[in-house]
Design an enzyme around this catalytic site. Structure first.
Site, mmCIF file in Angstrom:
data_model
loop_
_atom_site.group_PDB
_atom_site.id
_atom_site.type_symbol
_atom_site.label_atom_id
_atom_site.label_comp_id
_atom_site.label_asym_id
_atom_site.label_seq_id
_atom_site.Cartn_x
_atom_site.Cartn_y
_atom_site.Cartn_z
ATOM 1 N N GLU A 1 0.836 -1.207 0.000
ATOM 2 C CA GLU A 1 0.000 0.000 0.000
ATOM 3 C C GLU A 1 0.871 1.258 0.000
ATOM 4 O OE1 GLU A 1 0.003 -2.626 2.025
ATOM 5 O OE2 GLU A 1 -1.799 -2.635 3.270
ATOM 6 N N ALA B 1 7.751 9.334 50.530
ATOM 7 C CA ALA B 1 6.365 9.244 50.990
ATOM 8 C C ALA B 1 5.598 10.486 50.530
ATOM 9 C CB ALA B 1 6.322 9.145 52.513
ATOM 10 N N LEU C 1 8.640 5.252 28.146
ATOM 11 C CA LEU C 1 8.925 3.818 27.988
ATOM 12 C C LEU C 1 9.434 3.484 26.591
ATOM 13 C CD1 LEU C 1 5.794 2.380 29.844
ATOM 14 C CD2 LEU C 1 8.053 2.840 30.802
#
Length: 390
Positions: free
Chosen positions: A71, A186, A227
């Site tokens: 294509e 934390a 990532l």
């Protein structure tokens, strides 16, 4: 709507695929034909004859393994002449990142009005998704034209897809922690950077050897990671091996509706994205994310990772690196899905009773067997273990 000429044009496409597609290796043989359907002659004085109604713009073929798909080949040759034309191709245009970008994107960008397809692509990464995306974009799609002949010329390709490969998924859990076992402060709203800049090249090399990178929902929502592989050289090497430039990105999240369409998880990377979620994800959210990722419901209130791994295996994924947080790590260990544990230790202390650790939640009974210790920088080391249940 199917025209009388579609079958005749498809037979020409099949001849083209057989004659020119001899060097495609394990890939299917695919040809493409771009035509324009004319209604009147140049001065508009009369209706055209049967053969005059179709004018050929160009031909394309997938000529070699790793080369442009048929294509893309014909659309590049046609240029602006492709707008408003009909594309005839013997295999559904791909909708996923492999060695090359998705063909569907090229078809839509070219302005093709109508697509005639012999057969759907049985590859699970496509499997009707390309046809659906074309139709949703307003392109007329006709399927099943000369399907039996199309299947016959690609019998070897279809047979390979049906072979059940028994190799299990090999999972590496990789995490970075402080000397006191914390992965973040934390209450931190974003990930505290623990890895030194010198570790970026090592991380690229680690990811380059994987089929997929797996993370949890909090990592996607809080850290918003890319990532991806930053090295063009490593991306090119992956393409030469028949892989997408970046590994598949996989997220595990209870409610996928919380993931923004503009997140870097979805918008970056030359690769496919998979989201494993639960029935808590609304139908509207699934539709919203559908064009950007493969979304799977694998549980009611909690993601069933074993079902997710079954789907990943069916999609050909065999090497996974988990780069999530303590909750995902713990669940992978609990289910016995971990083969290796790579622990990077940063020369820092966070303390804090409520600071997240490398393993949160369920009790775990795994044995670690030291493979080696590697020095990343003067004060930063990585310890690699093999994992067993006994």
């Amino acid at each position: 709507m199917r025209s009388a000429r579609d079958a005749e044009l498809m037979r020409e496409v099949l001849r083209l695929a057989l004659q020119k597609g001899e060097r495609v290796g394990h890939n299917p043989r695919v040809g493409a034909l771009l035509v324009r359907e004319n209604e009147k002659n140049e001065n508009g004085s009369r209706k055209l004859g049967k053969r005059e109604r179709i004018s050929e713009i160009g031909k394309g073929v997938h000529r070699r393994f790793g080369g442009p798909h048929a294509e893309v080949d014909v659309l590049r040759r046609a240029g602006s002449r492709a707008r408003g034309a009909t594309l005839v191709v013997n295999l559904e245009p791909c909708s996923h990142w492999g060695k090359t970008p998705p063909c569907v994107d090229a078809v839509l960008a070219a302005g093709v009005r109508r697509v005639v397809v012999a057969m759907k692509d049985p590859n699970p990464w496509v499997a009707g998704r390309g046809i659906r995306q074309l139709r949703e974009a307003g392109v007329e799609v006709v399927t099943g034209v000369e399907q039996a002949r199309a299947r016959a010329i690609n019998r070897a390709f279809l047979g390979r897809l049906q072979v059940r490969v028994k190799d299990p998924i090999h999972t590496i859990v990789k995490t970075v922690m402080t000397v006191d076992g914390k992965i973040n402060r934390a209450g931190a709203r974003s990930q505290t950077v623990l890895s030194p800049a010198a570790d970026l090249r090592r991380r690229d090399a680690e990811r380059a050897g994987m089929d997929a990178i797996l993370v949890g929902g909090n990592t996607v929502l809080v850290d918003d990671p890319r990532l991806v592989i930053r090295s063009p050289r490593l991306q090119r090497e992956r393409v030469r091996r028949g892989q997408s430039p970046d590994p598949v990105k996989i997220a595990v999240i209870t409610d996928a509706g919380k993931i923004s369409r503009t997140s870097r998880f979805l918008t970056t990377g030359k690769c496919e994205k998979m989201i494993f979620t639960t029935s808590q994800t609304s139908v509207a959210a699934r539709r919203r994310l559908g064009p950007l990722a493969h979304v799977f419901i694998v549980g009611r209130n909690r993601v069933d990772l074993k079902k997710a791994y079954g789907i990943m295996h069916a999609f050909g994924i065999r090497r996974v690196m988990a780069e999530g947080g303590g909750t995902l790590n713990a669940e992978l260990f609990r289910l016995g899905l971990v083969n290796e544990f790579w622990l990077k230790i940063a020369p820092r202390l966070f303390g804090g009773k409520n600071a997240p650790t490398i393993l949160n939640g369920a009790d775990i009974h795994s044995f670690l067997h030291l493979q080696r210790i590697e020095r990343v920088t003067k004060n930063f080391i990585m310890v690699k273990y093999k994992v067993s249940r006994s």
